[in-house]
Design an enzyme around this catalytic site. Sequence first.
Site, PDB file in Angstrom:
ATOM      1  CB  THR A  32      99.596  12.323  -3.743  1.00  0.00           C
ATOM      2  OG1 THR A  32      98.829  11.113  -3.803  1.00  0.00           O
ATOM      3  CG2 THR A  32     100.803  12.177  -4.789  1.00  0.00           C
ATOM      4  CG  ASN A  33      99.123   7.115  -2.835  1.00  0.00           C
ATOM      5  OD1 ASN A  33      98.564   6.181  -3.913  1.00  0.00           O
ATOM      6  ND2 ASN A  33      98.263   7.377  -0.964  1.00  0.00           N
ATOM      7  CG  HIS A  34     103.932   5.659  -7.127  1.00  0.00           C
ATOM      8  ND1 HIS A  34     104.247   6.710  -7.764  1.00  0.00           N
ATOM      9  CD2 HIS A  34     104.887   5.524  -6.160  1.00  0.00           C
ATOM     10  CE1 HIS A  34     105.736   7.679  -7.797  1.00  0.00           C
ATOM     11  NE2 HIS A  34     106.053   7.056  -6.662  1.00  0.00           N
ATOM     12  CB  SER A  35      96.898   5.029  -5.561  1.00  0.00           C
ATOM     13  OG  SER A  35      95.708   4.118  -5.555  1.00  0.00           O
ATOM     14  CB  ALA A  89      96.762   3.773  -1.500  1.00  0.00           C
TER      15      ALA A  89
END
Length: 227
Positions: free
Chosen positions: A33-36, A100
Amino acid sequence: LHALSHEKDMCGLRVLVTAGPTREALDPVRYLTNHSTGRMGYAVARAAAARGASVTLVTGPTELPRPAYMEVVEVTSAREMFQAVTALSASMDLIIKAAAVADYRPRSVAADKIKKSAEARDLSLPLERTDDILGWLGEHRRPGQLLCGFSMETRDLLENSRKKLAKKHLDLIAANNLREEGAGFGTATNLLTLITAERETPLPLLSKDEAAHRLLDELLALRSTRT
Ligand code: CTP
Ligand code: CA
């Protein structure tokens, strides 16, 4: 100011907003995943609803409370977001893609938890590309429909954002400066530059709510010149 006055200048407009990260499963217990956090997308959805639009929010997993006064569709992966957005897009006047979305996912999802091996010091994961949702929307646009993307870059922000605007056939791209203090993931404020084919508008450091209203102002201005 907008948030208080709620000028109802989006009545009758059907608006689709995407927000948050996606999760790409690796095995039953892990994902990429990512930091969104979803805050910018939720702010856009709330702002549009406050201005009278009929809003559908397609959201990846976030910690945020489910917003009121709109349809909310919860998804997890890039594939699910693609399916939800493409199923809804034909009826929308305005699509704002603040999500994102993962660019790559694990090529296969292991049926069982991947165990560590005593011998292997390294592990490589084969990844495959996800579908570019905004790219698809740019190619299947309804007449009169406006498309807005967000762009995240750590370098050459404006130049790369202009390229995305053209490549994805967007009307507007909000270039999000990740390298500035107080801007980007997890912050309450954002430093955006709104880029259209006609002009570039650098916004000051604003709360995500205020930035959302400025973004909608720009989209409504575009809409009035196009119709
Ligand atoms: N986007 C999308 N589907 C994807 C990837 C991105 O719809 N599979 C959208 C995002 O929601 C965003 C815009 O495309 O509105 C730009 O995302 P960004 O990650 O900045 O650009 P990419 O085109 O993915 O290029 P790169 O990550 O290589 O810079
Ligand atoms: Ca990307």
